[in-house]
Write an enzyme that holds these catalytic residues in place. Structure first.
Site, PDB file in Angstrom:
ATOM      1  N   ASP A   5     -15.134 -23.155 -34.510  1.00 26.80           N
ATOM      2  CA  ASP A   5     -16.456 -23.585 -34.972  1.00 26.80           C
ATOM      3  C   ASP A   5     -16.711 -25.046 -34.627  1.00 26.80           C
ATOM      4  O   ASP A   5     -17.809 -25.558 -34.832  1.00 26.80           O
ATOM      5  CB  ASP A   5     -16.643 -23.331 -36.470  1.00 26.80           C
ATOM      6  CG  ASP A   5     -15.626 -24.059 -37.333  1.00 26.80           C
ATOM      7  OD1 ASP A   5     -14.833 -24.856 -36.800  1.00 26.80           O
ATOM      8  OD2 ASP A   5     -15.624 -23.816 -38.556  1.00 26.80           O
ATOM      9  N   SER A   6     -15.719 -25.687 -34.026  1.00 25.22           N
ATOM     10  CA  SER A   6     -15.913 -27.022 -33.458  1.00 25.22           C
ATOM     11  C   SER A   6     -16.944 -26.995 -32.334  1.00 25.22           C
ATOM     12  O   SER A   6     -17.411 -28.052 -31.897  1.00 25.22           O
ATOM     13  CB  SER A   6     -14.584 -27.576 -32.934  1.00 25.22           C
ATOM     14  OG  SER A   6     -13.938 -26.641 -32.081  1.00 25.22           O
ATOM     15  N   ASP A  44     -13.160 -18.206 -34.489  1.00 22.24           N
ATOM     16  CA  ASP A  44     -13.399 -18.643 -35.860  1.00 22.24           C
ATOM     17  C   ASP A  44     -14.483 -17.815 -36.540  1.00 22.24           C
ATOM     18  O   ASP A  44     -15.573 -17.614 -35.974  1.00 22.24           O
ATOM     19  CB  ASP A  44     -13.847 -20.112 -35.882  1.00 22.24           C
ATOM     20  CG  ASP A  44     -12.696 -21.074 -36.079  1.00 22.24           C
ATOM     21  OD1 ASP A  44     -11.582 -20.624 -36.400  1.00 22.24           O
ATOM     22  OD2 ASP A  44     -12.915 -22.291 -35.903  1.00 22.24           O
ATOM     23  N   LYS A  92     -10.080 -16.000 -37.233  1.00 20.05           N
ATOM     24  CA  LYS A  92      -9.493 -17.073 -38.033  1.00 20.05           C
ATOM     25  C   LYS A  92     -10.445 -17.470 -39.153  1.00 20.05           C
ATOM     26  O   LYS A  92     -11.646 -17.551 -38.942  1.00 20.05           O
ATOM     27  CB  LYS A  92      -9.182 -18.289 -37.169  1.00 20.05           C
ATOM     28  CG  LYS A  92      -8.536 -19.454 -37.937  1.00 20.05           C
ATOM     29  CD  LYS A  92      -8.023 -20.533 -37.013  1.00 20.05           C
ATOM     30  CE  LYS A  92      -9.097 -21.446 -36.465  1.00 20.05           C
ATOM     31  NZ  LYS A  92      -9.694 -22.270 -37.551  1.00 20.05           N
ATOM     32  N   GLU A 108     -10.611 -20.187 -42.853  1.00 21.97           N
ATOM     33  CA  GLU A 108     -10.006 -21.320 -43.546  1.00 21.97           C
ATOM     34  C   GLU A 108      -9.743 -20.979 -45.012  1.00 21.97           C
ATOM     35  O   GLU A 108     -10.545 -20.287 -45.656  1.00 21.97           O
ATOM     36  CB  GLU A 108     -10.933 -22.534 -43.484  1.00 21.97           C
ATOM     37  CG  GLU A 108     -11.154 -23.067 -42.080  1.00 21.97           C
ATOM     38  CD  GLU A 108     -12.087 -24.261 -42.048  1.00 21.97           C
ATOM     39  OE1 GLU A 108     -12.311 -24.805 -40.947  1.00 21.97           O
ATOM     40  OE2 GLU A 108     -12.593 -24.664 -43.114  1.00 21.97           O
ATOM     41  N   GLU A 113      -3.536 -28.168 -40.089  1.00 24.81           N
ATOM     42  CA  GLU A 113      -4.312 -29.294 -39.583  1.00 24.81           C
ATOM     43  C   GLU A 113      -4.183 -30.514 -40.485  1.00 24.81           C
ATOM     44  O   GLU A 113      -4.409 -30.441 -41.699  1.00 24.81           O
ATOM     45  CB  GLU A 113      -5.792 -28.924 -39.454  1.00 24.81           C
ATOM     46  CG  GLU A 113      -6.643 -30.050 -38.876  1.00 24.81           C
ATOM     47  CD  GLU A 113      -8.045 -29.633 -38.510  1.00 24.81           C
ATOM     48  OE1 GLU A 113      -8.791 -30.484 -37.986  1.00 24.81           O
ATOM     49  OE2 GLU A 113      -8.399 -28.454 -38.737  1.00 24.81           O
TER      50      GLU A 113
END
Length: 273
Positions: free
Chosen positions: A43-44, A82, A110, A112, A174
């Protein structure tokens, strides 16, 4: 075509796993040629490509679009995609969202945070799952190191064990202390992928814009392996100077009609204009 077992075997053999982000087909193709093991479509993409102010602005449609582009550029590479913010708030929503990313080309999804029940549900539904602990860009308002106290480190360690027991295939760590990342890597079965987590993880991931020197900001966890931003800026500036000075295009860059076709054109309506 590699699968999750490929990287589990690498962990067992002590071979480092090379992961890097990509958001488009040409970059993915270059990364394949360079020999990366896994491509992460993160999502970056929001802050690095789409001009968003925060990762929370990234939509499921954005992610599917960019995953599909990367898959076209890298048809034989394992891709992690993501799940964007607010796309996995319930198990039903997470399964639906994961199916969209899978159909776009992701081999693994993925998310979080510490949600073992979500790992179990997605795994039962047939998805490979990569978890993500430490800095959670979607959920943390301030981007800073995590696990700095004994209590915070213990919580992340326990979360990692719980996610592993639930069936995660990978774990991204991270901006956590190297000592903590090393302990987690030793304690869990899934390969760990570090970013700002030291050298003891099973693999490393960097944002391609950061490592290539496109991003202007410097990060402690990053190493610049190129100066693509500066090179592109100078290339465009040189082009602009040449256009304004009449140096581009030159004769070598022009195309011409065949003599007989030009003569016919000039005798016709074109010649009358």
């Amino acid at each position: 075509m590699p699968n999750a077992s490929t990287f589990l075997d690498m962990k067992r053999r002590g071979e480092k796993i090379v992961v890097v982000t990509a958001y488009d087909a040409p970059t993915a193709r270059i990364e394949v040629e360079a020999g990366v093991d896994i491509i992460l479509v993160g999502d970056s993409v929001g802050v690095n490509i789409l001009g968003y102010a925060h990762e929370r602005e990234v939509t499921l449609a954005d992610m599917a679009h960019h995953i599909a582009a990367v898959r076209r550029g890298a048809p034989e590479v394992y891709i992690i995609g993501d799940l964007p913010y607010a796309s996995y708030d319930t198990i039903e929503q997470a399964i639906k969202s994961s199916r969209i990313l899978q159909q776009a080309g992701a081999d693994c999804v993925k998310f979080e945070g510490a949600a073992p029940e979500l790992v179990r549900a997605l795994t039962a539904a047939g998805f490979d799952v990569c978890c993500h602990l430490g800095l959670e860009s979607q959920h943390h308002d301030v981007k800073r190191r995590q696990g700095r106290t004994a209590q915070a480190a213990a919580k992340l360690y326990d979360d990692a064990l719980a996610l592993d027991a639930a069936g995660q295939k990978f774990l991204v760590l991270e901006l956590v202390p190297q000592e903590l990342a090393a302990r987690i890597t030793q304690a869990i079965g899934a390969p760990t992928i570090g970013i700002g987590a030291g050298a003891a993880t099973d693999g490393q991931v960097l944002v391609v814009n950061d490592l290539a020197g496109i991003t202007a900001r410097e990060f402690k966890h990053n190493r610049r392996y190129g100066a693509i931003g500066a090179a592109l800026r100078e290339a465009v500036a040189s082009y602009a100077r040449d256009v304004r000075a009449g140096r581009f295009p030159e004769e070598a860059h022009a195309f011409h009609m065949a003599d007989e076709e030009r003569a016919a054109f000039e005798r016709g309506r074109g010649g009358e204009a």
